[in-house]
Design an enzyme around this catalytic site. Sequence first.
Site, PDB file in Angstrom:
ATOM      1  N   TYR A 270      -3.702   3.176   7.935  1.00  0.00           N
ATOM      2  CA  TYR A 270      -4.941   2.406   7.992  1.00  0.00           C
ATOM      3  C   TYR A 270      -5.889   3.003   9.045  1.00  0.00           C
ATOM      4  O   TYR A 270      -5.867   4.207   9.285  1.00  0.00           O
ATOM      5  CB  TYR A 270      -4.646   0.923   8.290  1.00  0.00           C
TER       6      TYR A 270
ATOM      7  N   SER B 217       0.788  -1.233   0.000  1.00  0.00           N
ATOM      8  CA  SER B 217       0.000   0.000   0.000  1.00  0.00           C
ATOM      9  C   SER B 217       0.822   1.285   0.000  1.00  0.00           C
ATOM     10  O   SER B 217       0.256   2.359  -0.223  1.00  0.00           O
ATOM     11  CB  SER B 217      -0.931   0.025   1.213  1.00  0.00           C
TER      12      SER B 217
ATOM     13  N   TYR C  69      -2.869  -2.160 -10.587  1.00  0.00           N
ATOM     14  CA  TYR C  69      -2.908  -2.087  -9.121  1.00  0.00           C
ATOM     15  C   TYR C  69      -2.090  -3.227  -8.497  1.00  0.00           C
ATOM     16  O   TYR C  69      -1.254  -2.999  -7.605  1.00  0.00           O
ATOM     17  CB  TYR C  69      -4.362  -2.129  -8.638  1.00  0.00           C
TER      18      TYR C  69
ATOM     19  N   VAL D 220       1.121  -3.715   3.861  1.00  0.00           N
ATOM     20  CA  VAL D 220       1.071  -5.021   4.524  1.00  0.00           C
ATOM     21  C   VAL D 220       2.299  -5.896   4.247  1.00  0.00           C
ATOM     22  O   VAL D 220       2.448  -6.961   4.835  1.00  0.00           O
ATOM     23  CB  VAL D 220      -0.224  -5.814   4.190  1.00  0.00           C
TER      24      VAL D 220
ATOM     25  N   LYS E 263       0.433   3.408  -2.965  1.00  0.00           N
ATOM     26  CA  LYS E 263      -0.730   4.296  -3.146  1.00  0.00           C
ATOM     27  C   LYS E 263      -0.324   5.761  -3.047  1.00  0.00           C
ATOM     28  O   LYS E 263      -0.962   6.636  -3.632  1.00  0.00           O
ATOM     29  CB  LYS E 263      -1.809   3.955  -2.121  1.00  0.00           C
TER      30      LYS E 263
END
Length: 331
Positions: A255, A79, A203, A273, A82
């Site tokens: 998160y 992540s 992605y 993660v 992102k």
Amino acid sequence: MEITTPDTLGSWQTDPQVLDAELERAYQYGMDARGEGRVATYIPELARADEDAFGIAVMTKDGTTICRGDASTRFTIQSVSKVVSLAMALKRFGSQEVFSRVLMEPSGDSFSSIIKLDTVSNLPYNPLINAGAMQMIGLLATECGFDDLLDYTRRMCMDDDIDLNEAVYQSETDTGDRNRAIAYLLKSKDVLPADPEEVLDLYFKMCSLNVNAVSLAGLGLTLANDGQNPLTGEHLLSPRNTRCVNSIMFTCGMYDRSGEFGVRVGIPSKSGVGGGITCSVRGRLGIGSYGPALDDRGNSVAGFAALEYLSRALHLHAFDYHPYIEDGAEA
Ligand code: GLU
């Protein structure tokens, strides 16, 4: 955690020995915390990570890089990518277009949650949850391919060795049904900017890039330096867009523990993660860490502990007070 810190305000900026000594202590805090977490298993390839691994790297604007532990071990960015997708979407499409595709609110839900997208809002809550990242990748897919995203990631991270981890990419593709559900839900609402299969493939590839703690320190440093690589002078993102990315990292980057991290560490950061965290200490430092044992929300427990120590020891919190007013000012 009980933290006792020496007063190092100011001296660390000129004295690499202080930075080095504090990084050593932060590393020890991280090492002690590892047992409280577990590696991610929902992507089978990630379950193979060494739960005991931990490394941390700090990079300063003159290029000094100080590392501890497994800072050169490669792992997948997950992540943290992102942040790069958001930055690239802002750079190419501008904030008006970007925020017509995604909101800028913390979701309070897990990164792969679908519930609010289905019941509360047609747009994802922010670009750092899966649904929001797919919106950014959807925008990018209308103009760019994987090679463009990889190239931008390498430059933002100051690391030309970043490449695709084929095994993790395959594992994500094989087991990514929840992400498929998100992409098709976005399509059903007629908000996804590109074909869902194309978005999913990009992605999964972006999540599967091999980085290390030093790459994530490089990314943090670019973001700490108004979007400019301080070593080459290359402008990678405008200062205004960099401010936007840092703000969203601060409110949404860890998160559904972003609020607690904001209070305890107070540095714009993003975790993944795979066990990585990138941190952008405004105008001063980039920090990257790797510790694949995660808390129940998906954050590296060792990374969190080490960063909490460093933030306190080096006064890195965005809202820090002057240490000399601490005594007797309890009220
Ligand atoms: N590839 C992961 C997923 O989409 C990324 C999750 C993360 O790091 O938060 O499930």
